[in-house]
Design an enzyme around this catalytic site. Structure first.
Site: not given
Length: 286
Positions: A185, A245
């Site tokens: 990601r 994140c």
């Protein structure tokens, strides 16, 4: 206010389960949409109460996408949730999940940030034997809703960072920005959650999974320290360490781990990538 990375073993707290000394919270939540509360009802550690990420650990009433998918609620509202469970600052709050603390760390961070004694359960749900499980709701109401009220109380600026301040530190070369998401990601590969793929320019990949072993237990502090040293973070680090994140949840796992292994206080960028990618003009790297 500094945070304390308190990591506890189930054997050590078992005698206090269900007593006034300690409150145990189950913070299970799943990115794929499965219900953490349903999992809790099926099986949880004895005396645990359910704490929901979507309704207790973030502010679902926030409509500004620049604040991220899990915007921090007003701290006074979160404290109201804790007091609705009957807890006080003289008691130890222990949080766990079934994902090596990656979700529970958000609860640890929030509770610690407003002055509660908070800890993570090493190993989480897997630390318990079958004889320690029960099902159904706990005697205390398990799913309070955040009482959204206006308050002048804000999160400690030593613990969080705003987007303008983050940009300034990065442009000056005075910050190390960690990205706790998976490497895929981070690189923009197979992004299935956020509308854009990639990472905040200047961020370094620091997947939270590297903090724990295959049994979902935290690695030895020396091993953790070696991993972070490869990212330029160590006892003599002068740059400010910022944790991000996807939405400000697993970022707290890196904050806990840095405090646990290095006694280093990192700051949280709450919107993280999900907020960053919604701000017009923000660049994205892959």
């Amino acid at each position: 206010m500094g945070l304390v990375a308190n990591l506890v073993e189930l054997a050590d707290i078992e005698p206090s389960l269900g007593t006034e000394e300690l409150h145990l919270f189950d913070v299970r939540w799943y990115l794929d949409g499965r219900s953490g509360h349903r999992a809790f009802l099926e099986k949880h550690i004895r005396s645990a109460m359910f704490l929901d990420l979507d309704t207790c650990l973030c502010d679902p009433s926030t409509v500004d996408p620049a604040l991220g998918r899990h915007p921090l609620p007003d701290p006074k509202s979160f404290e109201s949730v804790l007091t609705s469970f009957g807890v006080s600052k003289s008691q130890l709050l222990v949080f766990y999940d079934d994902q090596a603390g990656s979700i529970a760390a958000r609860a640890w961070w929030m509770a610690s940030a407003i002055g509660y004694q908070a800890a993570l359960l090493n190993g989480g749900l897997s630390a318990a034997s079958n004889s320690m499980f029960e099902s159904g709701e706990s005697p205390i109401r398990s799913m309070p809703r955040l009482p959204y009220t206006s308050s002048t109380m804000s999160w400690d600026p030593d613990l969080v960072i705003s987007e303008p301040e983050l940009k300034a530190l990065l442009s000056q070369g005075n910050a190390i920005l960690l990205d706790a998401r998976s490497k895929e990601r981070y690189l923009g590969i197979n992004e299935t959650v956020d509308p854009k793929a990639g990472h905040i320019p200047g961020a370094v990949s620091a997947f939270w999974r590297q903090n724990v072993d295959r049994r979902n237990r935290f690695k030895h502090p020396n091993e953790i320290a070696k991993n972070f040293l490869q990212l330029g973070i160590g006892p003599t680090t002068e740059k400010e360490v910022i944790s991000s994140c996807g939405s400000g949840v697993t970022a707290c796992h890196n904050i806990f781990t840095l405090q646990y292994a290095l006694q280093l206080q990192a700051r949280l960028f709450p919107p993280s990538f999900s907020g960053w990618c919604h701000t017009l003009g923000n660049e994205i790297e892959t």
